[in-house]
Design a protein around this motif. Structure first.
Motif, PDB file in Angstrom:
ATOM      1  N   HIS A  56       0.913  -1.181  -0.015  1.00 49.19           N
ATOM      2  CA  HIS A  56      -0.042  -0.085  -0.163  1.00 49.19           C
ATOM      3  C   HIS A  56       0.769   1.252   0.132  1.00 49.19           C
ATOM      4  N   GLU A  75      -6.315   6.315  -2.444  1.00 47.76           N
ATOM      5  CA  GLU A  75      -6.205   5.222  -1.723  1.00 47.76           C
ATOM      6  C   GLU A  75      -6.812   4.071  -2.562  1.00 47.76           C
ATOM      7  N   ASN A 148     -13.359   3.210  -0.049  1.00 54.14           N
ATOM      8  CA  ASN A 148     -11.976   3.044  -0.897  1.00 54.14           C
ATOM      9  C   ASN A 148     -12.020   1.511  -1.210  1.00 54.14           C
TER      10      ASN A 148
END
Length: 484
Positions: A56, A75, A148
């Motif tokens: 991430h 995101e 997200n």
């Protein structure tokens, strides 16, 4: 995945990850910062590494701006890398491989709170309610929790279809441990196509890296992603991007760390569709990529047809989360999703296979109080009624005549059925019932496609008497056929 080797951009350096015992996890100017107080093994252990979290944060460093980071995706497009790493490196209990999207339970906004419900949530919002995929990021939208992850679903479906399922064409897949295909070649493509499906995202990223998009507004960036993706795979994905909410109008202020206006007009959508139409691209093999998940990727890859018998392996059940049709997946092989309809044939919910059960033994199909029936859906769009049994009389099938023949009849397992309709024109709808009137399946296509699908379906049927019915809106035919 980013195409650095494919496009000869393999820069000879490393991406910086540094640790401290303070500050949290984040991506910044130097690289990625990991806080050791968040768990030493999460940051430094080969066996305990937080694969998703590291992917991430490094994903933020590798987001291509602005073309792959329009408002609302801060995101999201970074998590494309997390998904790819997590799927390939994390081995959950059991033989089936899945990600957080298929395995986690998120809070309910429209779909019951069970494992994998993010798929059902975003399908209801976009495909059924007609919202833009970024609509849940509007500053006036009060139920944006988990937005997200929900909006990540269609991006993951593109990864699954083109990187792992070979575009349902037997094309080479993308290897995880190199920027090449699993056949170790620089040009993984579909048979006879020359299209590098496995590197679809790398191709999109390369296009963006070499295009000045600094003057484009947020809606234009989003529309460019649709066009660039279709160009990368040379397929007409307008149906997919409509169902998943990319090609839906929106005009609102989006909250995504900062705020910005996102406007996609119907005129902009029409321009994108006209652009793709002008390329002459064919539709993808599967018309239901928007139902794809890690739970069903093999059905798309190996072209496995759905099979099952209406009323078998399905029962209504209730628990604290809601009312469901509990489907035994062993009785409904190769189903990729289950569609829920009202008595008026209105689609109200879709449950991907394995919803509510990460072992894939069952699927908890959303079945609210106004639900009436459920269909199993195959990778090719074929649908079979799961629940309840249906009366043939209700289908109002007309009689047959000499313009319509089916042979051989009776038919054996190794026989090939030939359906002949005199002067056949256009597409027909074919339905299969038991002689008792139990609805089994329905599919559409021209006479050649109908012949293929009927043979596929009959291979999975037990001995008995069945009724085949056909209609194109102007003419209808029906006949009994015996399977010995």
């Amino acid at each position: 995945m980013m195409g650095f080797f494919k496009f000869n951009k393999n820069i000879k350096n490393r991406q910086l990850v540094y640790t401290e015992s303070t500050g949290g996890w984040f991506a910044g100017g130097l690289g990625v910062h990991l806080d050791l107080t968040w768990g030493l093994s999460n940051s430094a252990s080969a066996t305990g590494l937080d694969i998703w979290g590291v992917g991430h944060e490094l994903g933020h460093v590798n987001q291509v701006r602005p073309g792959l980071k329009w408002i609302g995706t801060t995101e999201i497009t970074n998590n494309l890398y997390s998904l790819w790493a997590y799927y390939n490196l994390y081995s959950p209990t059991g033989s089936n491989r899945f990600t957080r999207l298929e395995g986690e339970t998120a809070d309910k906004t429209t779909f019951p709170k069970v494992a994998g419900n993010r798929f059902g949530e975003i399908i209801i919002q976009t495909q059924i309610n007609g919202k833009n995929i970024m609509d849940q990021f509007r500053i006036d939208y009060v139920n944006a929790l988990d937005a997200n992850f929900r909006s990540l679903v269609p991006f993951w479906q593109l990864e699954l279809y083109y990187q792992l399922a070979g575009a349902s064409k037997g094309a080479q897949r993308l290897a995880f441990d190199s920027d090449m295909s699993d056949e170790d070649t620089q040009t993984p493509s579909g048979p006879g196509t020359g299209v590098d499906y496995a590197h679809w995202f790398a191709t999109v990223a390369e296009k963006v890296r070499n295009t000045d998009e600094s003057q484009l507004n947020q809606g234009q960036l989003m529309m460019n992603f649709v066009k660039n993706t279709c160009d990368a795979v040379q397929e007409d994905l307008t149906d997919f991007f409509t169902s998943t909410g990319f090609l839906r109008p929106i005009n609102g202020t989006i909250s995504d760390y900062s705020t910005d206006q996102l406007t996609v007009t119907q005129s902009m959508i029409d321009d994108v569709k006209a652009y793709i139409l002008s390329k002459g691209y064919a539709k993808p093999v599967s018309p239901v990529i928007n139902y794809l998940s890690a739970n069903s990727v093999n059905a798309f890859k190996d072209l496995l047809p759905v099979s099952g018998v209406t009323g078998v392996g399905a029962q209504i059940t209730n628990n604290a989360q809601g009312q469901f049709l509990l489907v035994d997946n062993s009785k409904w092989t190769n189903a990729v999703a289950f569609e829920t309809y009202t008595a008026a044939n209105q689609l109200i919910s879709v449950s991907i296979v394995g919803t509510g059960d990460t072992t894939l033994a069952n699927t908890y199909v959303d079945f609210p109080s106004n639900a009436q029936k459920v269909y199993a859906v195959g990778y090719d769009g074929q649908k079979i009624l799961v629940y309840p049994a249906s009366s043939l009389a209700a289908e109002d099938v007309k009689g047959s005549n000499n313009d319509f023949t089916v042979y051989p009849n009776p038919v054996k397992n190794d026989d090939r059925i030939t359906i002949s309709i005199k002067d056949a024109k256009g597409n027909y709808t074919c339905k299969i019932h038991t002689v008792a009137g139990q609805f089994l399946s329905e599919f559409k296509g021209n006479s050649e496609e109908i012949n293929r699908r009927v043979n596929t379906q009959f291979n999975g049927l037990t001995k008995g008497v069945y009724i085949l019915s056909f209609s194109n809106g102007n003419e209808s035919y029906a006949t009994k056929i015996i399977k010995n």
